[in-house]
Write a protein that holds these residues in place. Structure first.
Motif, PDB file in Angstrom:
ATOM      1  N   PHE A 130       0.761  -1.103   0.170  1.00 34.22           N
ATOM      2  CA  PHE A 130      -0.029   0.036   0.033  1.00 34.22           C
ATOM      3  C   PHE A 130       0.931   1.269  -0.108  1.00 34.22           C
ATOM      4  N   ARG A 131       1.812   1.255   0.830  1.00 36.18           N
ATOM      5  CA  ARG A 131       2.610   2.458   0.833  1.00 36.18           C
ATOM      6  C   ARG A 131       3.527   2.613  -0.598  1.00 36.18           C
ATOM      7  N   GLN A 132       3.954   1.684  -1.079  1.00 36.62           N
ATOM      8  CA  GLN A 132       4.486   1.746  -2.385  1.00 36.62           C
ATOM      9  C   GLN A 132       3.676   2.508  -3.503  1.00 36.62           C
ATOM     10  N   ARG A 133       2.338   2.004  -3.362  1.00 39.84           N
ATOM     11  CA  ARG A 133       1.396   2.499  -4.429  1.00 39.84           C
ATOM     12  C   ARG A 133       1.204   3.942  -4.071  1.00 39.84           C
ATOM     13  N   VAL A 134       1.039   4.453  -2.877  1.00 41.07           N
ATOM     14  CA  VAL A 134       0.721   5.700  -2.464  1.00 41.07           C
ATOM     15  C   VAL A 134       2.061   6.585  -2.811  1.00 41.07           C
ATOM     16  N   LEU A 135       3.210   6.223  -2.614  1.00 41.73           N
ATOM     17  CA  LEU A 135       4.301   7.010  -2.886  1.00 41.73           C
ATOM     18  C   LEU A 135       4.748   6.817  -4.479  1.00 41.73           C
ATOM     19  N   GLU A 136       4.044   6.021  -5.220  1.00 42.25           N
ATOM     20  CA  GLU A 136       4.290   6.154  -6.793  1.00 42.25           C
ATOM     21  C   GLU A 136       3.250   7.167  -7.267  1.00 42.25           C
ATOM     22  N   SER A 137       2.005   7.123  -6.535  1.00 40.02           N
ATOM     23  CA  SER A 137       1.003   8.014  -7.170  1.00 40.02           C
ATOM     24  C   SER A 137       1.406   9.466  -6.861  1.00 40.02           C
ATOM     25  N   ILE A 138       2.101   9.890  -5.971  1.00 38.11           N
ATOM     26  CA  ILE A 138       2.507  11.259  -5.513  1.00 38.11           C
ATOM     27  C   ILE A 138       4.000  11.707  -6.080  1.00 38.11           C
ATOM     28  N   GLU A 139       4.575  10.700  -6.965  1.00 37.43           N
ATOM     29  CA  GLU A 139       5.984  11.003  -7.277  1.00 37.43           C
ATOM     30  C   GLU A 139       5.956  12.188  -8.379  1.00 37.43           C
ATOM     31  N   GLY A 140       6.852  13.233  -8.034  1.00 36.54           N
ATOM     32  CA  GLY A 140       6.943  14.288  -8.800  1.00 36.54           C
ATOM     33  C   GLY A 140       6.043  15.354  -8.560  1.00 36.54           C
ATOM     34  N   LEU A 141       4.980  15.281  -7.884  1.00 32.34           N
ATOM     35  CA  LEU A 141       4.182  16.349  -7.373  1.00 32.34           C
ATOM     36  C   LEU A 141       4.718  17.481  -6.770  1.00 32.34           C
ATOM     37  N   SER A 142       4.266  18.871  -6.934  1.00 31.67           N
ATOM     38  CA  SER A 142       4.643  20.026  -6.376  1.00 31.67           C
ATOM     39  C   SER A 142       4.312  20.148  -5.037  1.00 31.67           C
ATOM     40  N   PRO A 143       4.647  20.924  -4.010  1.00 34.10           N
ATOM     41  CA  PRO A 143       4.327  21.272  -2.651  1.00 34.10           C
ATOM     42  C   PRO A 143       2.748  21.292  -2.867  1.00 34.10           C
ATOM     43  N   LEU A 144       2.187  22.272  -3.731  1.00 36.69           N
ATOM     44  CA  LEU A 144       0.995  22.749  -3.727  1.00 36.69           C
ATOM     45  C   LEU A 144       0.116  21.706  -4.450  1.00 36.69           C
ATOM     46  N   ALA A 145       0.577  20.856  -5.365  1.00 41.18           N
ATOM     47  CA  ALA A 145      -0.342  19.562  -5.651  1.00 41.18           C
ATOM     48  C   ALA A 145      -0.361  18.683  -4.622  1.00 41.18           C
TER      49      ALA A 145
END
Length: 453
Positions: free
Chosen positions: A16-31
């Protein structure tokens, strides 16, 4: 930044943790901010609008309580006693602290109340720190029969380095074996006996246990985490009046307030010890926003607690009867299923608790898998039981008629194997009819709202 994987996590947690980390990869602080805000909105909406939440360890706060809990005073440290704080500029919060303490004391008819504890487990730890020393003997209920982890070696009692003995329990009759307890207590004299559990269907023989404790000079503590609202409403045994030296509780669950814990007692020495255990022992900033929220929750319990608690008991009985009619196995049948707001189902014939709660969750019915008294500890990850309680749906205004409908949903999911999608649609339609929190003061007009309004 290199990800350091917490290897001690369960495999499913790591995935689960890995899926979440992959989903937020590269997002800006505001995103990321927007993503978190979206997650919070979806979580609130799901549980408060789209589900039947029957999980015993939670509740819905009233609008007034929720509004106060969001206050920015949460970050204002408040050390010491009201009127003699180490910080300045807090006179309004100090007055609120006095009011909250007085309302809790009055509600539970106790001489002393401690309201600064931030959880029920912290309340338990405060009592343990006050009444015991490392190496002391205590007696508590085992995890299998509902004893809370804070009473066990893996929790607060273990971290206090206490020698923990198990209270003898008759699993089939749902009762403490008093004669065996007396023998064990005489053989291993304890400093403290703890009763109270996370699966609590029936009252405990508090007077008899107090007599046993007195024979060896032990203290008796009652953990009322799950039944505080019922005690406040007068439909459950009153631990202090029946002989407990001290009672701890959670301020949410059946109490319906903000997160946190309380300790109440009639003994000034215990109260003083708990006071010192909380500060300077365990906390400096106790999240000051909790206290105005707790004060209002306690006032709502004073105004509406009796009606609310009685409705919870009536609904639990109606739900148990509905389960029985649907063909489900309700634990504690010979004892009347429950004396309070909580129920337990034996779903061993339906694949066990893990399978059952997953199927129910798919239908937007929330409860939890749970060991039943006859389960071995090795069954922890797929026990035979499902634990549930009616206090939240009661606070949404549901009554016996809705309990019958909820029992039908359980039967359709667990026995009839009806389409989960169809059941989910009906579950959401039922919840949509109940969108106002009851047994509280209206936020705008300050007029009382109850089911009869």
């Amino acid at each position: 930044m290199t990800d350091i994987t917490p290897a001690w996590f369960e495999p499913e947690a790591l995935a689960f943790r890995q899926r979440v980390l992959e989903s937020i990869e590269g997002l800006s602080p505001l995103a990321l901010v927007k993503r978190v805000e979206q997650l919070n909105h979806e979580q609130v909406t799901h549980l408060s609008q789209h589900c039947l939440n029957l999980y015993p360890g939670t509740n819905i706060m009233s609008p007034r309580v929720a509004a106060l809990l969001s206050s920015t005073i949460a970050t204002r440290a408040s050390e010491g006693h009201p009127g003699a704080k180490y910080q300045t500029g807090l006179r309004w919060s100090e007055e609120t602290e006095v009011v909250a303490t007085e309302l809790v004391r009055r509600l539970f008819d106790a001489n002393y109340a401690e309201v600064r504890t931030m959880s029920g487990s912290m309340a338990n730890m405060a009592v343990l720190n006050s009444l015991t020393e490392p190496g002391d003997v205590i007696f508590s209920l085992s995890t299998s029969v509902g004893g809370h982890i804070s009473h066990q070696r893996v929790g607060a009692a273990g971290y206090r380095r206490l020698e923990i003995h198990t209270i003898p329990y008759d699993a089939q009759n749902w009762e403490i074996k008093l004669d065996e307890l007396r023998r064990e207590v005489k053989a291993h004299p304890p400093k403290l006996i703890i009763v109270g559990a996370s699966l609590i269907l029936f009252p405990y023989p508090v007077r008899e246990i107090r007599a046993i404790a007195d024979e060896v000079g032990a203290w008796l503590m009652y953990d009322a985490a799950h039944v505080a609202g019922l005690i406040a409403g007068g439909v459950w045994q009153h631990p202090l009046r029946e002989g407990a030296h001290v009672m701890t509780a959670s301020t949410y669950k059946s109490f319906g307030g903000p997160p946190g814990g309380i300790v109440v007692t009639d003994d000034p020495d215990i109260a003083h010890g708990v006071d010192r255990a909380i500060f300077p022992g365990m906390t400096a900033n106790f999240h000051t926003n909790r206290l105005p929220a707790l004060a209002v929750a306690a006032a709502e319990m004073l105004a509406f607690g009796q009606d609310y608690a009685r409705a919870c008991v009536d609904n639990a009985q109606a739900l148990a009867a509905g389960f029985k009619e649907a063909g489900l196995t309700v634990a504690g049948e010979r004892q009347g299923y429950t004396a309070g707001h909580m129920l337990a189902l034996d779903v061993s014939a339906q694949g066990g608790g893990k399978t059952a709660v997953a199927a129910l969750e798919s239908a937007h019915i929330i409860c939890n898998m749970n060991l039943l008294p006859w389960d071995p500890l090795r069954a922890l990850h797929n026990p035979s039981g499902v634990r549930l309680a009616v206090h939240e749906v009661t606070r949404w205004g549901m009554g016996p008629q809705e309990m019958a409908r909820i029992a039908q949903f359980f039967g359709q999911v667990l026995l009839e194997k009806r389409s989960v999608e169809e059941v989910r649609t009906e579950v959401m339609a039922l919840k949509a009819q109940f969108d106002k929190v009851r047994y509280c003061f209206d936020r705008v007009t300050a007029q009382a709202t109850s089911v009869s309004d």
